[in-house]
Scaffold this active site. Structure first.
Site, short mmCIF file in Angstrom:
data_model
loop_
_atom_site.label_atom_id
_atom_site.label_comp_id
_atom_site.label_asym_id
_atom_site.label_seq_id
_atom_site.Cartn_x
_atom_site.Cartn_y
_atom_site.Cartn_z
N LYS A 107 0.82 -1.21 0.00
CA LYS A 107 0.00 0.00 0.00
C LYS A 107 0.86 1.27 0.00
O LYS A 107 0.36 2.35 -0.31
CB LYS A 107 -0.96 0.00 1.18
C1 LIG Z 1 -4.72 -4.20 1.39
C2 LIG Z 1 -3.99 -5.50 1.36
C3 LIG Z 1 -4.37 -6.54 0.47
C4 LIG Z 1 -5.56 -6.43 -0.44
O1 LIG Z 1 -5.39 -5.50 -1.45
P1 LIG Z 1 -6.63 -4.91 -2.27
O2 LIG Z 1 -6.07 -3.95 -3.23
O3 LIG Z 1 -7.54 -4.27 -1.25
O4 LIG Z 1 -7.31 -6.07 -2.93
C5 LIG Z 1 -3.60 -7.69 0.46
N1 LIG Z 1 -2.54 -7.84 1.29
C6 LIG Z 1 -2.15 -6.88 2.14
C7 LIG Z 1 -0.99 -7.12 3.04
C8 LIG Z 1 -2.86 -5.67 2.22
O5 LIG Z 1 -2.48 -4.71 3.08
#
Ligand SMILES: *Cc1c(COP(=O)(O)O)cnc(C)c1O
Length: 437
Positions: A107
């Site tokens: 993220k």
């Molecule tokens: C947010 C997140 C996801 C999921 O990602 P999306 O884009 O919401 O599908 C998967 N793994 C981790 C570690 C995350 O923080």
């Protein structure tokens, strides 16, 4: 580039307006009016480009002229100033490690890009927020909070208020969002993630609050968080050895922003054999791919908590890419739902047999990829390792019955003192807090 709403009932906007607004007025998601096509020689010569050149080439068509070249180059370079290594796990399975950024999860890419775009818009175009300071409001189930806090830390003209459910995020996650200070405030809500989300939604719909503050959202439906996630799919392909046989890519999915960016990258020309949406038992999309019926559910808590989403917001964008033609979608996407039991057993086995420690989210991606390759043994694949296992040491350590070595940055973090404002699930108290700011 212009953007329309997926509900087709809002004015068309440019990238700047879409970023500042977040959600379209008709509550739809912004979607590009056309899908750019990358030059063929860009893909065939990808080895010759730097990461920065790749990212700039990929994102520029979506920005148009709202950010000048030199500024966009700076934003891109700052967004991706860490490694994205593709690591061999087995003969036909590779891990794309997306956890080398400051908050140890993928993220960081979206949050760093969005915060810098918003910072640029605020600095050079004060008219865009009618002379009010921009307040970013965001509810988090764990990873979003840290990435957004880190990305927006010290950005002039922007305040960030993060709501998180007390006692329901991992200790590393909590410290990442409560220890920065300055323009970042953490509200520790005595409730669930859904409660936090509901408080935020109410504030966005509250005229009195909106008169006082210019609110915007930094969750993954914002175009400035969604689109830059294409970068790491190109970085993976750059490191892919067998260019004649593109990879199957398995994406641990919750709100479906990351996989949707991957599918978009593929539409613009990135070679990918097939996509796998790897879900935990929150299986709305897995069901949809079987039945063609989309039925939102209440989310269930799992070991991979960042994927506990019962009504994935970005899935509508995937449908939009395929003009809602189910057959075309099925050609590109397969989905599996993985239980906590499977996840635990794979974290343990891969650690013992391959000497590689998966985090619970990456483990779901690995298992789903393995399932697909069983029926397609001639292919090879990549799973996205979306977080560093240390972020979930409370889950991982009991499984492998060993302690996980802490990176220095985490050791420092664990020494810091959390600063949060406690809050009941009470909209009036929340509104009072916002209006008094
Ligand atoms: C947010 C997140 C996801 C999921 O990602 P999306 O884009 O919401 O599908 C998967 N793994 C981790 C570690 C995350 O923080």
């Amino acid at each position: 580039m212009l953007y329309h709403s997926t509900n087709h009932n809002s004015p068309i906007v440019n990238f700047k307006q879409a970023t500042i607004k977040g959600l379209a007025p008709d509550k739809g998601l912004y979607f590009p009016e056309s899908i750019p096509q990358l030059p063929k020689n860009f893909i065939s010569n990808i080895d010759k480009f730097s990461k920065e050149e790749i990212a700039y080439t990929v994102i520029q068509p979506y920005i148009g002229d709202v950010i000048p070249k030199n500024e966009l180059e700076r934003i891109v370079a700052e967004t991706i100033n860490f490694e994205f290594p593709l690591v061999t796990i087995e003969e036909n399975i590779f891990s794309l490690e997306l956890f080398h950024g400051p908050t140890l999860a993928f993220k960081d890419v979206g949050a760093r890009f969005m915060s810098r775009c918003l910072g640029y818009f605020v600095k050079d175009h004060p008219d865009s927020h009618r002379d009010k300071k921009i307040t970013v409001l965001v509810a988090t189930s764990g990873d979003t909070g840290g990435a957004v806090a880190n990305g927006f830390y010290d950005v002039e003209g922007v305040d960030v208020v993060i709501l998180y459910p007390s006692g329901k995020v991992s200790s590393v996650q909590e410290l990442q969002l409560t220890t920065l200070g300055k323009n970042i405030t953490a509200l520790e809500v005595d409730g669930t993630f859904d409660d936090c989300q509901a408080l935020v939604k109410k504030a966005f719909a509250d005229d009195e609050v909106n008169k006082k503050l210019f609110l915007t959202s930094a969750n993954s439906i914002n175009v400035a968080r969604w689109l830059p996630q294409q970068f790491y799919y190109f970085f993976a392909y750059q490191q892919w050895k067998d260019k004649d046989q593109p990879p199957v890519i398995s994406v641990p999915s919750g709100n479906f922003g990351s996989i949707c960016a991957g599918i978009l990258a593929h539409q613009t020309g990135l070679p990918v054999q097939h996509f796998i949406a790897a879900c935990n038992v929150n299986d709305v999309v897995t069901d949809y791919m079987q039945t063609e019926k989309y039925i939102a559910k209440k989310s269930v808590a799992t070991l991979s908590n960042a994927m506990d989403v019962g009504d994935p917001g970005n899935f509508i964008r995937i449908l939009e890419i395929f003009n809602k033609e189910f057959i075309s979608l099925k050609n590109v996407l397969t989905s599996y739902s993985i239980s906590d039991e499977e996840t635990k057993s794979v974290v343990k086995n891969v650690f013992l047999n391959k000497n590689y420690l998966l985090d619970p989210h990456g483990a779901v991606g690995y298992i789903a990829l393995k399932k697909y390759l069983q029926t397609h043994p001639e292919l090879q694949g990549i799973f996205l390792e979306t977080a560093h296992p240390v972020k979930f040491y409370d889950v991982v350590e009991p499984i492998i019955q060993q302690s996980v070595p802490m990176p220095a940055a985490i050791n420092d973090l664990l020494k810091k003192k959390k600063q949060s404002i406690k809050m009941e699930v009470n909209y009036d108290a929340f509104r009072e807090y916002l209006v008094a700011k």
